[in-house]
Design a protein around this motif. Structure first.
Motif, short mmCIF file in Angstrom:
data_model
loop_
_atom_site.label_atom_id
_atom_site.label_comp_id
_atom_site.label_asym_id
_atom_site.label_seq_id
_atom_site.Cartn_x
_atom_site.Cartn_y
_atom_site.Cartn_z
N VAL A 145 0.85 -1.19 0.00
CA VAL A 145 0.00 0.00 0.00
C VAL A 145 0.88 1.24 0.00
N ALA A 148 -1.79 7.24 -1.86
CA ALA A 148 -2.42 7.79 -3.05
C ALA A 148 -2.74 9.25 -2.82
N ARG A 156 -5.61 3.77 -6.01
CA ARG A 156 -4.52 3.11 -5.31
C ARG A 156 -3.43 2.75 -6.31
N GLU A 331 -1.09 4.53 -10.59
CA GLU A 331 -2.20 4.89 -9.70
C GLU A 331 -3.51 4.71 -10.46
#
Length: 415
Positions: A145, A148, A156, A331
Motif C-alpha cells: 500500500v 495515493a 490506489r 495509480e
C-alpha cells in the motif's frame, strides 16, 4: 489423404536488401482441416530466418526464429499462431530474412495439408496443447500500500511489469505459468507482450481470474530498427508498416504505444517517427549501470513529455530480469486492464528497482519518498535533498527525479 507443397531455393543478401520479408504461396483447397509448415535452412555463417503465416483473411501467426515449424487447425494451433477454420484460397508462408552470410543460405520449406485432424497430425499438434496450469502461489506477498493522492478517493497504486514474453514467441513459460510467477512476486498487473503476435490474448482472461492478477493484452512490435510495445486489446499491429502506422492503429483502438529499450545494443531504437508515442521504456535491464544517466538523456532528447515506464523483458530464468524488476507503479481507480491504461495515459506512474524497494511518487505539488530513509533525492540539476524517515514529503520541483543510494545508483524514478 494429405497433400504437400514444397519450396526450395537460396536466400541472399540481395533478397534482404529488397525486403526483410518474403512470401511462399500455399494453395489451400476447400475442406482442409489443418496446415503444417516445416522450414529447414543452412545455419552456417550465422543465418537467421523468421517464420510467419497469412491466410486469405489476413494474419494467422508469427514465431520469428523461435520455431522451425507450425501447425494451424480449427481448434488448436502452435503457440504464436491463431487457430480457426482454414479458409480456402491462397495462403502465404512469410519468411523473414533476418540475417544471411555473403554467399547466402539454402532453404527447404514443406507445407502439408490435412483433410482431417487425426493420428498423423497428433505429434505436431502436441506443441499446441496447453499443459496443466500450475496452482496459485500459496505464499503470495500481501499487496503493498502506497500513499495515493488524498484529493481523489478510491485510487490506489498497483505494482506491475509492462514487458514480458511467453511460449507464444520466444519465452519459455506458458501464460498460466507466467501469471503464477508474477503473482508470486507480488505484482498486481502484468502486460504480456509477445513478439509480433496476439495468439496469447485468448488465454489472458482465464489466467487473470485463476491467479488474481490483471493481465494486459500486448504485442511487442519487433523489427530490426527497434521494438515497440502496443498495450491494450487493440488487435494485431502490422510490424511490416512504419512506426507511425503502429501508433495510429494502437491509438485508434484505445491502446497505448511504448518505445521499448531504446538504447539496447543491436536492438536500440533507430526508426524515425512524425509523432512521438505516449510511453517510453526508460527503465529496462539494458540499463546496465544504474549510476548512468543515459536513460534520462535519451528520454529528454526523444520527448520530455513522454511518460516513463519500466519493463523486465522477461523470457526465461537466467537470461533476463525477473518480472517486476523494475516495477512500474500506476495509480488506478480499479483493477481492470482499462484502469491500468487510464492511469498510464494520465501519467500517474512511478518506477522502482524492486517491488519492495524505495519508491518516489509525485503528488500534485509534492514528492513523496517511501521506504527511502537516508537516500538522496536528485533532479535535473543533480542531488538536492536527503530523505529523512520512511515516508518523507519534499517540494515537488519540476522534471524527472530519482532516489540514489550512496554509490549514486538509481533505486526509484518518477516523472
Amino acid at each position: 489423404m494429405t497433400d504437400s507443397i514444397r519450396h526450395a531455393g537460396r536466400w541472399t543478401l540481395e533478397d534482404r536488401f529488397a525486403s526483410p520479408w518474403h512470401y511462399l504461396p500455399v494453395e489451400v483447397p476447400p475442406g482442409t482441416a489443418a496446415l503444417r509448415v516445416e522450414l529447414e535452412y543452412e545455419r552456417a555463417g550465422g543465418t537467421v530466418l523468421d517464420l510467419g503465416c497469412f491466410g486469405p483473411g489476413g494474419f494467422r501467426g508469427w514465431s520469428g526464429s523461435s520455431r522451425e515449424s507450425f501447425v494451424i487447425a480449427r481448434d488448436a494451433a502452435t503457440p504464436g499462431y491463431l487457430p480457426g477454420d482454414l479458409e480456402a484460397g491462397l495462403w502465404q508462408v512469410m519468411i523473414g530474412v533476418h540475417r544471411v552470410p555473403l554467399d547466402g543460405a539454402g532453404y527447404r520449406l514443406t507445407a502439408t495439408l490435412y483433410p482431417s485432424v487425426g493420428s498423423a497430425l497428433d505429434p505436431a499438434l502436441g506443441s499446441a496443447l496447453t499443459p496443466p496450469a500450475p496452482p496459485a502461489p500459496a505464499d503470495r506477498p500481501p499487496r503493498r500500500v502506497l500513499p495515493a493522492r488524498v484529493r481523489v478517493p478510491g485510487r490506489r497504486w498497483l505494482a506491475g511489469d509492462l514487458h514480458t514474453h511467453t511460449v507464444h514467441s520466444d519465452g519459455k513459460l506458458t501464460v498460466p505459468e507466467l501469471a503464477a510467477l508474477a503473482a508470486g512476486r507480488g505484482l498486481d498487473f502484468l502486460a504480456v507482450t509477445d513478439h509480433n503476435t496476439i495468439s496469447h490474448h485468448a488465454e489472458l482472461a482465464a489466467a487473470s481470474r485463476r491467479y488474481g492478477i490483471t493481465l494486459l493484452p500486448g504485442q511487442e512490435v519487433t523489427t530490426d530498427g527497434g521494438h515497440a510495445g502496443a498495450l491494450g486489446d487493440v488487435g494485431w499491429v502490422d510490424f511490416r508498416e512504419e512506426p507511425d502506422a503502429w501508433l495510429d492503429a494502437t491509438e485508434a483502438a484505445g491502446g497505448l504505444l511504448s518505445v521499448n529499450h531504446p538504447f539496447a545494443g543491436p536492438v536500440s531504437w533507430t526508426r524515425p517517427m512524425r509523432r512521438r508515442p505516449p510511453l517510453l521504456e526508460v527503465w529496462h535491464w539494458s540499463w546496465l549501470d544504474l549510476r548512468w544517466t543515459l536513460p534520462l538523456s535519451w528520454w529528454l532528447a526523444w520527448d520530455p513529455a513522454a511518460i516513463p515506464v519500466g519493463g523486465s523483458d522477461w523470457h526465461q530464468e537466467g537470461s533476463d530480469a525477473p518480472p517486476g524488476r523494475p516495477t512500474t507503479w500506476v495509480e488506478c481507480e480499479g483493477d481492470e486492464p482499462a484502469d491500468v491504461l487510464d492511469g498510464l495515459r494520465a501519467g500517474r506512474v512511478a518506477i522502482s528497482a524492486e517491488r519492495d524497494g524505495p519508491v518516489l511518487l509525485r503528488h500534485d505539488d509534492a514528492l513523496v519518498a517511501v521506504d527511502a530513509d537516508g537516500l538522496t533525492l536528485a533532479g535535473p540539476q543533480g542531488p538536492w535533498a536527503r530523505v529523512r524517515g520512511d515516508r518523507a514529503t519534499l517540494p515537488g520541483r519540476p522534471g524527472p527525479h530519482r532516489l540514489l543510494d550512496p554509490t549514486g545508483a538509481a533505486l526509484a524514478l518518477c516523472p
